[in-house]
Design a protein around this motif. Structure first.
Motif, mmCIF file in Angstrom:
data_model
loop_
_atom_site.group_PDB
_atom_site.id
_atom_site.type_symbol
_atom_site.label_atom_id
_atom_site.label_comp_id
_atom_site.label_asym_id
_atom_site.label_seq_id
_atom_site.Cartn_x
_atom_site.Cartn_y
_atom_site.Cartn_z
ATOM 1 N N MET A 288 -0.782 -0.502 10.482
ATOM 2 C CA MET A 288 -0.330 0.195 9.279
ATOM 3 C C MET A 288 1.108 -0.202 8.942
ATOM 4 S SD MET A 288 -1.692 4.110 9.827
ATOM 5 C CE MET A 288 -1.413 4.571 8.088
ATOM 6 N N PRO A 289 1.430 -0.510 7.681
ATOM 7 C CA PRO A 289 2.832 -0.600 7.293
ATOM 8 C C PRO A 289 3.466 0.786 7.465
ATOM 9 C CG PRO A 289 1.405 -1.566 5.620
ATOM 10 C CD PRO A 289 0.515 -0.820 6.571
ATOM 11 N N VAL A 290 4.593 0.852 8.167
ATOM 12 C CA VAL A 290 5.255 2.132 8.444
ATOM 13 C C VAL A 290 6.650 2.114 7.841
ATOM 14 C CG1 VAL A 290 6.100 3.700 10.226
ATOM 15 C CG2 VAL A 290 3.928 2.497 10.549
ATOM 16 N N MET A 291 6.966 3.183 7.115
ATOM 17 C CA MET A 291 8.247 3.301 6.426
ATOM 18 C C MET A 291 8.938 4.594 6.833
ATOM 19 S SD MET A 291 6.510 2.569 2.731
ATOM 20 C CE MET A 291 4.941 1.718 2.800
ATOM 21 N N LEU A 292 10.256 4.582 6.775
ATOM 22 C CA LEU A 292 11.080 5.777 6.921
ATOM 23 C C LEU A 292 11.722 6.054 5.573
ATOM 24 C CD1 LEU A 292 12.964 4.692 10.162
ATOM 25 C CD2 LEU A 292 10.983 6.201 10.069
ATOM 26 N N ALA A 293 11.840 7.322 5.199
ATOM 27 C CA ALA A 293 12.412 7.636 3.894
ATOM 28 C C ALA A 293 13.227 8.922 3.950
ATOM 29 C CB ALA A 293 11.318 7.742 2.834
ATOM 30 N N SER A 294 14.029 9.130 2.907
ATOM 31 C CA SER A 294 14.962 10.263 2.856
ATOM 32 C C SER A 294 14.268 11.586 2.629
ATOM 33 C CB SER A 294 15.991 10.049 1.745
ATOM 34 O OG SER A 294 16.817 8.952 1.999
ATOM 35 N N ASP A 295 13.186 11.591 1.840
ATOM 36 C CA ASP A 295 12.489 12.815 1.469
ATOM 37 C C ASP A 295 13.451 13.742 0.723
ATOM 38 O OD1 ASP A 295 10.350 14.526 1.186
ATOM 39 O OD2 ASP A 295 10.275 15.146 3.275
ATOM 40 N N ASN A 296 13.621 14.954 1.187
ATOM 41 C CA ASN A 296 14.448 15.932 0.477
ATOM 42 C C ASN A 296 15.916 15.770 0.835
ATOM 43 O OD1 ASN A 296 11.641 17.287 1.196
ATOM 44 N ND2 ASN A 296 12.335 18.061 -0.777
ATOM 45 N N VAL A 297 16.772 15.973 -0.162
ATOM 46 C CA VAL A 297 18.213 15.878 0.039
ATOM 47 C C VAL A 297 18.870 17.082 -0.618
ATOM 48 C CG1 VAL A 297 20.300 14.563 -0.510
ATOM 49 C CG2 VAL A 297 18.217 13.357 0.176
ATOM 50 N N PRO A 324 16.049 -0.685 17.686
ATOM 51 C CA PRO A 324 16.672 -0.831 16.367
ATOM 52 C C PRO A 324 16.271 -2.082 15.609
ATOM 53 C CG PRO A 324 18.263 0.006 17.927
ATOM 54 C CD PRO A 324 17.041 -0.343 18.722
ATOM 55 N N ALA A 325 16.347 -3.235 16.234
ATOM 56 C CA ALA A 325 16.056 -4.477 15.522
ATOM 57 C C ALA A 325 14.602 -4.536 15.060
ATOM 58 C CB ALA A 325 16.374 -5.681 16.404
ATOM 59 N N ASP A 326 13.707 -3.948 15.848
ATOM 60 C CA ASP A 326 12.287 -4.005 15.510
ATOM 61 C C ASP A 326 11.919 -3.085 14.350
ATOM 62 O OD1 ASP A 326 11.915 -5.794 17.553
ATOM 63 O OD2 ASP A 326 11.157 -4.307 18.984
ATOM 64 N N TRP A 327 12.783 -2.118 14.036
ATOM 65 C CA TRP A 327 12.420 -1.096 13.052
ATOM 66 C C TRP A 327 13.301 -1.094 11.806
ATOM 67 C CZ3 TRP A 327 8.213 2.083 12.898
ATOM 68 C CH2 TRP A 327 7.373 2.038 14.017
ATOM 69 N N LEU A 328 14.237 -2.032 11.703
ATOM 70 C CA LEU A 328 15.062 -2.067 10.497
ATOM 71 C C LEU A 328 14.216 -2.278 9.250
ATOM 72 C CD1 LEU A 328 17.908 -2.031 9.252
ATOM 73 C CD2 LEU A 328 17.951 -4.510 9.530
ATOM 74 N N ALA A 329 13.153 -3.060 9.362
ATOM 75 C CA ALA A 329 12.297 -3.334 8.199
ATOM 76 C C ALA A 329 11.665 -2.072 7.637
ATOM 77 C CB ALA A 329 11.206 -4.336 8.567
ATOM 78 N N SER A 330 11.620 -0.993 8.408
ATOM 79 C CA SER A 330 11.009 0.244 7.924
ATOM 80 C C SER A 330 11.833 0.925 6.844
ATOM 81 C CB SER A 330 10.784 1.218 9.089
ATOM 82 O OG SER A 330 12.017 1.630 9.657
ATOM 83 N N VAL A 331 13.084 0.483 6.646
ATOM 84 C CA VAL A 331 13.897 0.998 5.538
ATOM 85 C C VAL A 331 14.317 -0.110 4.580
ATOM 86 C CG1 VAL A 331 14.758 3.037 6.748
ATOM 87 C CG2 VAL A 331 16.013 0.876 6.957
ATOM 88 N N THR A 332 13.832 -1.336 4.822
ATOM 89 C CA THR A 332 14.217 -2.470 3.968
ATOM 90 C C THR A 332 12.970 -3.189 3.441
ATOM 91 O OG1 THR A 332 14.522 -3.868 5.954
ATOM 92 C CG2 THR A 332 16.480 -2.757 5.059
#
Length: 389
Positions: A288-297, A324-332
């Motif tokens: 699965m493509p996995v992303m991290l996001a801000s959601d509510n602010v 860290p290096a393996d997961w940077l793409a989840s916000v880029t």
């Protein structure tokens, strides 16, 4: 021509000289120099709520659950005039731009039959910010409401680039109601985005029905599921099976580490035991493509935040035990591609990136106060662009 010498590039070994010609990257050349700082791609924020943002100071209490937050937010909605919505949402876009975000998907609450006030406001802001923050809209409607006005929603957003979204949690007759949502998506050629199973009840299994429909209709690359907190408390075997199927079906997962940590397992005077973090290691391993996001602010769902995806990423690295290096793409790159954009740093690409005055990605995580400069179109943006008043 401008050259940044001896920089570290996230995901690449060694150091590099980065030549800029006008608004483009002309060349990336291995360098013997060091000490030039770190370059990151711009961020892509695949799940935010610009219509709710910056309302935390207007609600009377801190919620102890998702449903309390929903009730508090409903109490503030009489204040949502066009002027109020525009002011708050524009502030969020300014913050995101200043922090290095280039693309964003904002959900828009649509809970009644009429077009919500926020939709034309955010459409207008999307046009104003085009080229700076590429803003895509996704409607957000309770699953049970689709029978009443789902067709109206789909017709309104068809052909606009917007996404059809639903909130799914412990509804009755979920499979039948979801079929109607998928029918609308197929009829009007819309992508889908679900808030699903946002709680800690193992009986919350809306994801299962979404997966069934995605598989049956062959909707690879068109269905994003967000939250999925209940997966953190469901039996391991069931989770493994679901994620394996979801990877094969081409579904994507967006996890929201700040809002979920704030709302899940919240009891006054008691330390939370469960944080509601979806099994992101396992999801990515399943394809699965996995992303991290801000959601509510700065709203009842999460009263902190600054539309800073590097801060969200830092939080996830800790809470999810991420390399860290393996997961940077989840916000880029990963969310950018899902939103239809490319933020990769390469010769010929736009000279849009984030420079941090550190020696490496680990160093950037260790030093949150290190100077960060956002470059767009081959030049640093003004330091005041975030309008932090």
């Amino acid at each position: 021509m401008t050259t940044l010498n001896g920089v570290a590039l996230a995901g690449r070994a060694g150091h590099w000289d980065v030549a800029l010609e006008g608004a483009r990257i002309a060349a990336l050349t291995p360098s013997e120099a060091k000490g030039g700082g770190l370059l990151l791609p711009c961020f892509a924020d695949a799940h935010v709520h610009l219509d709710k943002t910056f309302t935390a100071a207007r609600v009377p209490a801190r919620p102890q659950s998702l449903h309390e937050a929903i009730a508090l937010m409903a109490g503030d909605k009489p204040n949502w005039t066009a002027e109020d919505l525009r002011s708050r949402a524009a502030r969020g876009l300014r913050r995101a731009f200043a922090n290095g975000t280039k693309a964003m998907r904002s959900h828009v609450d649509w809970t009644e039959a009429g077009v919500p006030e926020a939709l034309p406001v955010l459409r207008g802001l999307a046009e104003e910010w085009r080229g700076s923050v590429e803003l895509q809209l996704a409607t957000l409607t309770p699953l049970d409401a689709f029978a009443e006005f789902g067709e109206t929603i789909a017709q309104e957003i068809a052909g606009t680039g917007a996404v059809l979204g639903a909130f799914v949690y412990r509804n009755d007759a979920i499979p039948e109601k979801l079929r109607a949502v998928f029918d609308l998506a197929e009829k009007h050629d819309l992508m889908l985005d679900f808030h699903v199973d946002e709680g800690l009840d193992p009986e919350a299994q809306g994801l299962d029905a979404i997966l069934d429909e995605t598989e049956a209709r062959g909707m690879t690359g068109r269905v994003l599921v967000g939250h999925c907190c209940a997966l953190s408390v469901r039996p391991e075997g069931a989770v493994t099976d679901l994620l394996g199927r979801a990877g094969e079906a081409g579904m994507a997962l967006c996890t929201l580490p700040t809002t979920n940590a704030f709302l899940q397992d919240a009891t006054p005077g008691r330390t939370p035991r469960l944080r509601g973090l979806a099994p992101i290691h396992e999801a990515r391993a399943a394809g699965m493509p996995v992303m991290l996001a801000s959601d509510n602010v700065c709203d009842p769902f999460y009263p902190q935040g600054d539309y800073d995806l590097f801060d969200v990423y830092r939080t996830a690295v800790l809470s999810g035990h991420l390399s860290p290096a393996d997961w940077l793409a989840s916000v880029t790159e990963t969310p950018a591609q899902w939103l239809g954009h490319d933020v990769a740093l390469a010769p010929g690409a736009p000279a849009d990136f984030i420079h941090i005055a550190v020696s490496s990605l680990d160093d950037a995580l260790n030093r949150p106060r290190a100077a960060r400069t956002v470059w767009r179109g081959g030049a640093p943006i003004p330091e005041t662009s975030g309008d932090f008043a």
